[in-house]
Design a protein around this motif. Structure first.
Motif, PDB file in Angstrom:
ATOM      1  N   PRO A 107      -6.050  15.475 -30.854  1.00  0.00           N
ATOM      2  CA  PRO A 107      -6.334  16.769 -30.225  1.00  0.00           C
ATOM      3  C   PRO A 107      -7.267  16.587 -29.030  1.00  0.00           C
ATOM      4  CG  PRO A 107      -7.666  16.517 -32.209  1.00  0.00           C
ATOM      5  CD  PRO A 107      -6.755  15.314 -32.134  1.00  0.00           C
ATOM      6  N   TYR A 108      -7.078  17.443 -28.008  1.00  0.00           N
ATOM      7  CA  TYR A 108      -8.006  17.464 -26.880  1.00  0.00           C
ATOM      8  C   TYR A 108      -9.318  18.095 -27.336  1.00  0.00           C
ATOM      9  CZ  TYR A 108      -3.684  17.014 -24.111  1.00  0.00           C
ATOM     10  OH  TYR A 108      -2.485  16.605 -23.589  1.00  0.00           O
ATOM     11  N   THR A 109     -10.375  17.878 -26.581  1.00  0.00           N
ATOM     12  CA  THR A 109     -11.628  18.566 -26.863  1.00  0.00           C
ATOM     13  C   THR A 109     -11.441  20.056 -26.560  1.00  0.00           C
ATOM     14  OG1 THR A 109     -12.493  18.277 -24.623  1.00  0.00           O
ATOM     15  CG2 THR A 109     -13.061  16.564 -26.252  1.00  0.00           C
ATOM     16  N   TYR A 110     -12.306  20.859 -27.151  1.00  0.00           N
ATOM     17  CA  TYR A 110     -12.265  22.299 -26.873  1.00  0.00           C
ATOM     18  C   TYR A 110     -12.439  22.550 -25.380  1.00  0.00           C
ATOM     19  CZ  TYR A 110     -13.150  27.267 -27.005  1.00  0.00           C
ATOM     20  OH  TYR A 110     -13.072  28.619 -26.774  1.00  0.00           O
ATOM     21  N   GLU A 111     -13.333  21.810 -24.739  1.00  0.00           N
ATOM     22  CA  GLU A 111     -13.594  21.988 -23.310  1.00  0.00           C
ATOM     23  C   GLU A 111     -12.343  21.701 -22.476  1.00  0.00           C
ATOM     24  OE1 GLU A 111     -15.630  20.194 -25.401  1.00  0.00           O
ATOM     25  OE2 GLU A 111     -17.115  21.804 -25.537  1.00  0.00           O
ATOM     26  N   THR A 112     -11.557  20.691 -22.873  1.00  0.00           N
ATOM     27  CA  THR A 112     -10.318  20.372 -22.169  1.00  0.00           C
ATOM     28  C   THR A 112      -9.320  21.521 -22.306  1.00  0.00           C
ATOM     29  OG1 THR A 112     -10.618  17.987 -22.426  1.00  0.00           O
ATOM     30  CG2 THR A 112      -8.365  18.753 -22.047  1.00  0.00           C
ATOM     31  N   ILE A 143      -9.377  15.505 -16.059  1.00  0.00           N
ATOM     32  CA  ILE A 143      -9.519  14.318 -16.905  1.00  0.00           C
ATOM     33  C   ILE A 143      -9.401  14.776 -18.353  1.00  0.00           C
ATOM     34  CG2 ILE A 143     -11.071  12.496 -17.675  1.00  0.00           C
ATOM     35  CD1 ILE A 143     -12.286  12.567 -14.814  1.00  0.00           C
ATOM     36  N   THR A 144      -8.422  14.242 -19.046  1.00  0.00           N
ATOM     37  CA  THR A 144      -8.180  14.624 -20.429  1.00  0.00           C
ATOM     38  C   THR A 144      -9.194  13.940 -21.332  1.00  0.00           C
ATOM     39  OG1 THR A 144      -5.834  14.690 -19.899  1.00  0.00           O
ATOM     40  CG2 THR A 144      -6.408  14.746 -22.209  1.00  0.00           C
ATOM     41  N   LYS A 145      -9.831  14.740 -22.167  1.00  0.00           N
ATOM     42  CA  LYS A 145     -10.762  14.189 -23.161  1.00  0.00           C
ATOM     43  C   LYS A 145     -10.256  14.584 -24.539  1.00  0.00           C
ATOM     44  CE  LYS A 145     -14.648  14.128 -20.047  1.00  0.00           C
ATOM     45  NZ  LYS A 145     -15.932  14.646 -19.689  1.00  0.00           N
ATOM     46  N   TYR A 146     -10.465  13.672 -25.482  1.00  0.00           N
ATOM     47  CA  TYR A 146      -9.976  13.875 -26.839  1.00  0.00           C
ATOM     48  C   TYR A 146     -11.135  14.076 -27.800  1.00  0.00           C
ATOM     49  CZ  TYR A 146      -5.670  12.062 -24.839  1.00  0.00           C
ATOM     50  OH  TYR A 146      -4.562  11.877 -24.056  1.00  0.00           O
ATOM     51  N   GLU A 147     -10.844  14.737 -28.917  1.00  0.00           N
ATOM     52  CA  GLU A 147     -11.854  14.959 -29.960  1.00  0.00           C
ATOM     53  C   GLU A 147     -12.362  13.641 -30.525  1.00  0.00           C
ATOM     54  OE1 GLU A 147     -13.463  17.568 -31.258  1.00  0.00           O
ATOM     55  OE2 GLU A 147     -12.475  19.012 -29.981  1.00  0.00           O
ATOM     56  N   THR A 148     -11.472  12.687 -30.693  1.00  0.00           N
ATOM     57  CA  THR A 148     -11.844  11.401 -31.263  1.00  0.00           C
ATOM     58  C   THR A 148     -11.823  10.354 -30.172  1.00  0.00           C
ATOM     59  OG1 THR A 148     -10.736  12.049 -33.298  1.00  0.00           O
ATOM     60  CG2 THR A 148     -11.282   9.725 -33.057  1.00  0.00           C
ATOM     61  N   ASP A 149     -12.978   9.773 -29.893  1.00  0.00           N
ATOM     62  CA  ASP A 149     -13.031   8.666 -28.939  1.00  0.00           C
ATOM     63  C   ASP A 149     -12.686   7.383 -29.676  1.00  0.00           C
ATOM     64  OD1 ASP A 149     -13.756  10.159 -26.730  1.00  0.00           O
ATOM     65  OD2 ASP A 149     -15.894   9.993 -27.174  1.00  0.00           O
ATOM     66  N   ILE A 150     -11.781   6.622 -29.129  1.00  0.00           N
ATOM     67  CA  ILE A 150     -11.376   5.360 -29.741  1.00  0.00           C
ATOM     68  C   ILE A 150     -12.099   4.234 -29.016  1.00  0.00           C
ATOM     69  CG2 ILE A 150      -9.429   3.812 -30.191  1.00  0.00           C
ATOM     70  CD1 ILE A 150      -7.669   6.344 -30.312  1.00  0.00           C
TER      71      ILE A 150
END
Length: 159
Positions: A107-112, A143-150
């Motif tokens: 999932p994307y971050t809420y901000e994204t 810039i796409t940001k995700y909830e989980t950073d890998i």
């Protein structure tokens, strides 16, 4: 804004209010419903900035697709290489995540998602993409940001 009448008296003009009816579709199964509020935040953003214009904008959520001026559809994975899309200034499609990273849906971050909602709602209101200023809501990419950073070391083998 102020306006003078023919006798020279000034009066404050109230901006005309435009009410836009919006239908928000059901949320996809398996995605946290917290993202659903992103479109409401985007609506609030446009209501606030419209108060400085000659037409004040107000949104009203409606319960059926047929009575809406604009409708919002959510996509767990949009799948076209874009994060969202607006069709004919009426249909707003918002992506909530993707499988671009290692083939596993994230999932994307809420901000994204909020940025996607603000951008696509801007298109529904008649704004075009901005190709010049990356600090504007209507800039054509984010810039796409995700909830989980890998972490890189979790993915790449050691030498």
């Amino acid at each position: 804004p102020l306006q003078s009448d023919i006798r020279g008296k000034t009066q404050e003009l109230q901006p005309e209010t435009k009410i836009m009816k919006i239908y928000i579709d059901k949320f996809p199964y398996g995605v946290d419903k917290k993202y659903e509020n992103s479109i409401r935040e985007a609506m609030s953003f446009y209501e606030k900035i419209s108060s400085n214009l000659s037409v004040s904008l107000s949104f009203k959520e409606v319960s059926t697709f047929s009575e809406a001026d604009v409708y919002v559809k959510w996509f767990k994975e949009f799948g076209t290489g874009t994060l969202g899309h607006t069709v004919n200034r009426k249909g707003i499609d918002i992506g909530l995540g993707d499988s671009s990273c290692l083939g596993k849906w994230q999932p994307y971050t809420y901000e994204t998602v909020l940025l996607i909602a603000e951008h696509e709602l801007g298109h529904a209101l008649g704004a075009n993409d901005d190709y010049e200023n990356p600090n504007r809501i209507m800039y054509y990419k984010i810039i796409t940001k995700y909830e989980t950073d890998i972490e890189e070391q979790d993915i790449l083998p050691y030498d």
